[in-house]
Design a protein around this motif. Structure first.
Motif, short mmCIF file in Angstrom:
data_model
loop_
_atom_site.label_atom_id
_atom_site.label_comp_id
_atom_site.label_asym_id
_atom_site.label_seq_id
_atom_site.Cartn_x
_atom_site.Cartn_y
_atom_site.Cartn_z
N SER B 16 0.80 -1.21 0.00
CA SER B 16 0.00 0.00 0.00
C SER B 16 0.84 1.27 0.00
O SER B 16 0.46 2.26 -0.60
N GLY B 17 1.97 1.23 0.63
CA GLY B 17 2.77 2.45 0.75
C GLY B 17 2.36 3.26 1.96
O GLY B 17 2.72 4.44 2.06
N ASP B 78 10.11 10.21 0.78
CA ASP B 78 10.62 8.86 0.49
C ASP B 78 10.74 8.64 -1.02
O ASP B 78 11.49 7.79 -1.47
N ALA B 79 9.94 9.39 -1.79
CA ALA B 79 9.99 9.26 -3.24
C ALA B 79 9.34 10.49 -3.86
O ALA B 79 8.62 11.23 -3.19
N ILE B 80 9.64 10.69 -5.15
CA ILE B 80 9.06 11.83 -5.87
C ILE B 80 8.36 11.31 -7.11
O ILE B 80 8.90 10.49 -7.85
N VAL B 81 7.13 11.78 -7.32
CA VAL B 81 6.40 11.48 -8.55
C VAL B 81 6.36 12.77 -9.35
O VAL B 81 5.91 13.81 -8.86
N PHE B 265 -5.93 7.58 -14.03
CA PHE B 265 -5.63 6.82 -12.81
C PHE B 265 -4.19 6.32 -12.83
O PHE B 265 -3.92 5.13 -12.92
N MET B 266 -3.25 7.27 -12.78
CA MET B 266 -1.84 6.90 -12.83
C MET B 266 -1.23 6.85 -11.44
O MET B 266 -0.10 6.41 -11.28
N GLY B 267 -1.99 7.33 -10.43
CA GLY B 267 -1.47 7.33 -9.07
C GLY B 267 -1.21 5.93 -8.56
O GLY B 267 -0.14 5.64 -8.01
N GLY B 268 -2.16 5.03 -8.77
CA GLY B 268 -2.04 3.66 -8.28
C GLY B 268 -0.79 2.97 -8.78
O GLY B 268 0.08 2.56 -7.99
N PRO B 269 -0.62 2.89 -10.13
CA PRO B 269 0.59 2.25 -10.67
C PRO B 269 1.87 2.95 -10.22
O PRO B 269 2.89 2.29 -9.99
N ALA B 270 1.82 4.30 -10.10
CA ALA B 270 3.02 5.03 -9.68
C ALA B 270 3.39 4.67 -8.24
O ALA B 270 4.56 4.42 -7.93
N PHE B 271 2.39 4.64 -7.35
CA PHE B 271 2.67 4.30 -5.95
C PHE B 271 3.11 2.84 -5.83
O PHE B 271 3.98 2.51 -5.03
N ASP B 272 2.49 1.97 -6.63
CA ASP B 272 2.91 0.56 -6.64
C ASP B 272 4.40 0.46 -7.01
O ASP B 272 5.15 -0.33 -6.43
N ALA B 273 4.79 1.29 -8.01
CA ALA B 273 6.18 1.27 -8.46
C ALA B 273 7.11 1.73 -7.34
O ALA B 273 8.18 1.16 -7.15
N VAL B 274 6.69 2.77 -6.60
CA VAL B 274 7.50 3.25 -5.48
C VAL B 274 7.71 2.13 -4.46
O VAL B 274 8.84 1.84 -4.03
N VAL B 275 6.59 1.49 -4.10
CA VAL B 275 6.65 0.43 -3.09
C VAL B 275 7.53 -0.72 -3.57
O VAL B 275 8.40 -1.21 -2.83
#
Lengths: 340, 305
Positions: B16-17, B78-81, B265-275
């Motif tokens: 989840s992050g 912790d990360a930058i989008v 809806f690019m937030g989900g995949p982006a946060f998944d990538a961070v995690v």
């Protein structure tokens, strides 16, 4: 007639009309049905009607812009004012659709409020220019930049749509088979001509454009004249904004009127009004709009790739301007005259 | 002990992050789609318990670089989008992020920097959107169709790539041709003006379909088709790209046929990538997101519950 439109023996009308007819003729070569007009559902349909319909908002902008430029000014903000006014009109009318009964949500009142907002935008420009002595290009640049942000704030960044037929009528109504915006443009043009040519106002505007200080010492209220022309420009932009919003029943604060101001300036220049102020002609400015729209109509039906549009537009505009220049005509006819 | 303390946030972040702080630098709010994109990212962050630091760059790369530097200087992300305004000029600031050990995920538009400077890019596949539209049209017309293409802004990646993808498919069919291609600059009124002109010059019976590079131009074209006395979606088929709310009103009214989703809806995949990156996973350099073709509101709603 010639005196009324302010030509008095000027050959500009001839050359500008010639350019328009040449472009229409080329359009006809591209598309064999270009001059066809038929009746569909009590509405005239055809390329020529489209040109007039699409010209209407630009004609309004060009009328306001002509008066502004005649005072040696320029109004870069008209596109942003269109966006603001479209946003105001649509946001207000949505309240009416939601059942609000207050007087300021009634369609007729909404239209008046919107025109008043346009006048206020023009007043803002006028005050900066006439009383604070800002350069017109800078003063109106401020509203050009900020205005779109204001429009976005009004709609919350969205592009709201509406269904009210009264407001939509401004942009897509039909009277006697003819789209209503055409009547608006012709009506405003006639009123503007009567006001500037049948009263002393036209003369006062020209004199302010030629030398505002000398005009002031001659007893002309130069500041009042400037306020007036920018307010007219703002009101014209307000109506143009409502036409554009009505056409598609929505207000898009991001794109409504984008670059319209530059097209209006181009039309005014094609019409021969000098950017240095003074001489102006409303009919020729509107013909400038028709030239640009006829050119676009031809490009739309041509099979040229869209990437060529802007270049073709630039080349044709240049050709029209050269055609109007007596110096250029003399230059190209010189060898023939010498031979004779 | 220190090691344990470091491990704890990583363990809870799995999936989840939750508890992460992520800086999101957005281009601005120039269109309704962009606003929807921002809202979707914020909603996704809230649902996951991510502390999102949002920065609106108002179309300025300087603002984006300043925001990223501020986040790096404070050392609290912790990360930058990053949704970049333009492609070039990112090398220095991405290098600074890499030196600080802060992973960067690019979303939406591309950057031309060395791919080693960012984790991955999450974005739509414009070429695929064009292909989807063409495939639907080929199927609906059995490969027989004279098409009017309403081009987006000439030179924009969205327009050029959608055109490329569309052509890839219709070139497979001998009887599918674009008979008019004209730009409406992604704008509703211009889409209408272009369509009006084409309908005036071309026998409408000769036009089988409109492919619009976005929904707004399609909505303009629908108005022009109605004014010409024709029935949109029947006399002339209409397929477009974006899936904005207004196009579903048109689908409900039976006035258009299909829309391809440009996913906000690019937030989900982006946060998944961070995690996944923080968990040490190796990720591909491009993660294309969603974008199905929809012919009804119900189908879209079913996919976006």
């Amino acid at each position: 007639m010639k005196k009324l439109v302010g030509l008095r023996g000027d050959s500009r009308l001839l050359w500008t009309a010639l350019a328009l007819f040449v472009i229409l003729f080329v359009d006809r070569l591209i598309s064999p049905t270009f001059f066809d007009i038929r009746m569909v559902n009590d509405r005239l349909v055809g390329s020529l009607i489209n040109i007039l319909d699409n010209s209407a908002p630009y004609a309004l902008l060009a009328i306001g812009m002509t008066l502004v430029i005649a005072t040696k000014g320029i109004d870069l903000s008209v596109g942003a004012v269109m966006a603001i006014c479209a946003a105001v009109a649509v946001v207000l009318i949505k309240n009416y659709e939601a059942g609000a009964t207050e007087i300021y949500y009634q369609p007729g009142v909404v239209i008046l409020i919107t025109i008043a907002i346009g006048a206020i935008c023009g007043l803002w420009n006028g005050i900066l220019i006439a009383f604070l002595d800002l350069q017109p290009i800078i003063a109106t640049l401020i509203l050009m930049v900020a205005g779109r942000g204001v429009a976005q704030m009004i709609t919350g960044g969205q592009s709201p749509t509406f269904t009210n037929e009264s407001l939509a009528f401004v942009g897509r109504g039909v009277v006697g088979g003819v789209p209503f915006p055409i009547f608006i443009a012709i009506g405003v043009l006639i009123i503007a001509i009567l006001v500037v040519r049948r009263t002393a106002l036209g003369l006062l505007i020209e004199s302010v454009g030629i030398n505002d200080r000398a005009s002031y010492y001659a007893g002309i209220q130069a500041r009042a004249i400037k306020l007036f022309v920018y307010m007219v420009s703002g009101m014209c932009a307000a109506v143009a904004g409502m036409i554009v919003a009505g056409e598609v029943k929505s207000a898009d604060p991001h794109t409504a009127g984008l670059f319209s101001g530059l097209d209006a300036i181009l039309a005014v220049v094609i019409g021969g009004t000098a950017l240095s102020g003074g001489r102006f002609n409303l009919v020729l400015s509107v013909m400038g709009v028709l030239i640009i729209q006829s050119l676009l109509a031809g490009l739309y039906v041509s099979t040229l790739h869209p990437t060529t549009n802007l270049v073709v537009k630039a080349v044709v505009v240049l050709a029209v301007l050269l055609l109007q220049s007596p110096e250029f005509r003399r230059f190209i006819t010189q060898p023939f005259r010498r031979a004779a | 002990m220190l090691l344990l303390a470091l491990c704890v946030p990583l363990v809870t972040a799995q999936g989840s992050g939750e508890g992460l702080t992520i800086g999101f630098s957005q281009i601005g709010s120039e269109s309704a789609w962009r606003t929807a994109f921002t809202e979707a990212v914020k909603a996704e962050a809230e649902a996951r318990g991510i502390n999102l630091l949002f920065s609106d760059a108002q179309q300025s790369q300087e603002n984006q670089i300043a925001a990223i530097r501020a986040w790096l200087a404070q050392g609290d992300v912790d990360a930058i989008v990053l949704a970049p305004v333009i492609e070039s000029g990112w090398d220095d600031v991405l290098q600074e992020a890499a030196d600080s050990g802060v992973p960067v995920i690019i979303v939406d538009r591309n950057v031309d920097s060395d791919p080693s400077l960012f984790v991955t890019r999450v974005s739509s596949d414009f070429v695929h959107e064009g292909r989807l539209a063409a495939v639907w049209l080929a199927q609906a017309t059995s490969g027989n169709c004279n098409i009017v293409e309403l081009y987006g802004t000439v030179g924009s990646a969205a327009a050029e790539d959608r055109h490329t993808g569309f052509m890839q498919v219709i070139d497979l069919f001998a009887n599918m041709n674009i008979i008019h291609s004209e730009t409406g600059n992604f704008v509703r009124t211009e889409g209408k003006a272009v369509m009006e002109s084409i309908l005036s010059s071309e026998d409408p019976a000769n036009i089988c379909a409109v492919f619009a590079h976005n929904d707004d131009m399609a909505i303009g074209a629908i108005e022009a088709i109605k004014e010409a006395g024709l029935v949109p979606a029947q006399d002339i088929l209409i397929v477009s790209v974006d899936a904005i709310p207004d196009i579903f009103d048109s689908l409900d009214a039976g006035e258009t046929n299909a829309t391809v989703e440009l996913s906000p809806f690019m937030g989900g995949p982006a946060f998944d990538a961070v995690v996944a990156h923080l968990a040490g996973e190796e990720l591909p350099k491009w993660i294309p997101v969603g974008g199905g073709l929809y012919t009804s509101r119900a189908a879209y709603d079913a996919d976006h519950q």
